[in-house]
Design a protein around this motif. Structure first.
Motif, PDB file in Angstrom:
ATOM      1  N   HIS A 111      26.054  50.372  99.641  1.00  0.00           N
ATOM      2  CA  HIS A 111      25.893  50.346  98.184  1.00  0.00           C
ATOM      3  C   HIS A 111      27.260  50.232  97.492  1.00  0.00           C
ATOM      4  N   LYS A 149      21.468  57.873  94.621  1.00  0.00           N
ATOM      5  CA  LYS A 149      21.960  56.920  93.620  1.00  0.00           C
ATOM      6  C   LYS A 149      21.823  57.499  92.211  1.00  0.00           C
ATOM      7  N   GLU A 179      24.814  58.207  89.536  1.00  0.00           N
ATOM      8  CA  GLU A 179      24.839  57.308  88.381  1.00  0.00           C
ATOM      9  C   GLU A 179      25.768  57.844  87.294  1.00  0.00           C
TER      10      GLU A 179
END
Ligand SMILES: Nc1ncnc2c1ncn2[C@@H]1O[C@H](COP(=O)(O)OP(=O)(O)OP(=O)(O)O)[C@@H](O)[C@H]1O
Ligand SMILES: [Mg+2]
Length: 206
Positions: A26, A199, A203
């Motif tokens: 990622h 995630k 963020e």
């Protein structure tokens, strides 16, 4: 500029390395500047200490020796790799860090969580992760997953189910007292579901 220090924790086979891989991919896809390290190890000296710690022949090793070897490897990787990277503004991902000592040596080996916390601070010179993801799983489920992976167990993994359960209680206690640093994730979810949670937590922070 200051970077970010993220660690992954949990009992053997709970899915740490799987999630580290997903996060690395990622970060790569998003062009982030990061390094990935693992404990114990990650330096020339640390990898040699790792061999001693995991060697099945070292049945004479006492709990205190084990703890101090982990802390020695940690001191080395902190000064040689982690601190300089954070100071250079990088994201540092670490597969295990000092919470492992608190849970394994402090709780499961019975050396005391407070005692280990002091040594952890000595080893890192006070450096703490910004965020720690703890993957919570029963010892039985983790053992079943490790069985599927088909690797020979190392010295610490051979300590058995009860030991892994004690490690898990250690992590649960750490999470309760971490003032938000440790994010507990239900590791029974699929790898994709778990990574979505990671995630979301990251963020706006990375
Ligand atoms: N969420 C998941 N659901 C089911 N199986 C999983 C999940 N995450 C990982 N696995 C599988 O479980 C096994 C252990 O995962 P992994 O190696 O990531 O754990 P680990 O926490 O890094 O273990 P260790 O502490 O031994 O390094 C692997 O075979 C992996 O493919
Ligand atoms: Mg792993």
């Amino acid at each position: 500029m200051s970077g970010m220090f993220i660690t992954f924790e949990g009992i053997d086979g709970c899915g740490k390395s799987t999630q580290c891989e997903l996060l690395k991919k990622h970060l790569e896809d998003n062009g982030k500047d990061f390094i990935f390290v693992r404990e114990p190890g990650g330096t020339v000296i640390g990898e040699r200490i790792r061999e001693i710690l995991l060697d099945k022949k070292n049945t004479q090793m006492t709990p205190r020796t084990e703890l101090l070897l982990f802390e020695a490897a940690r001191a080395q990787i902190t000064d040689e790799v982690i601190k300089p990277a954070i100071e250079a503004g990088k994201i540092v991902i670490c597969d295990r860090f000092f919470d492992s000592s608190s849970a394994y040596q402090g709780m499961a080996r019975g050396m005391g969580m407070g005692f280990v916390a002091n040594l952890n601070m000595a080893a890192t010179g006070g450096l703490k992760p910004d965020i720690t993801f703890f993957f919570d799983l029963t010892a039985e489920e983790a053992l079943a997953r490790r069985g599927k992976r088909g690797e020979a167990s190392d010295r610490i993994e051979l300590a058995g189910l009860k030991f892994q359960e004690d490690v898990r209680s250690g992590y649960l206690e750490l999470a309760k007292n971490s003032e938000g640093r440790i994010i507990t994730i239900d590791a029974m979810q699929s790898p994709e579901e778990i990574f979505e949670q990671i995630k979301k937590t990251l963020e706006g922070r990375i």
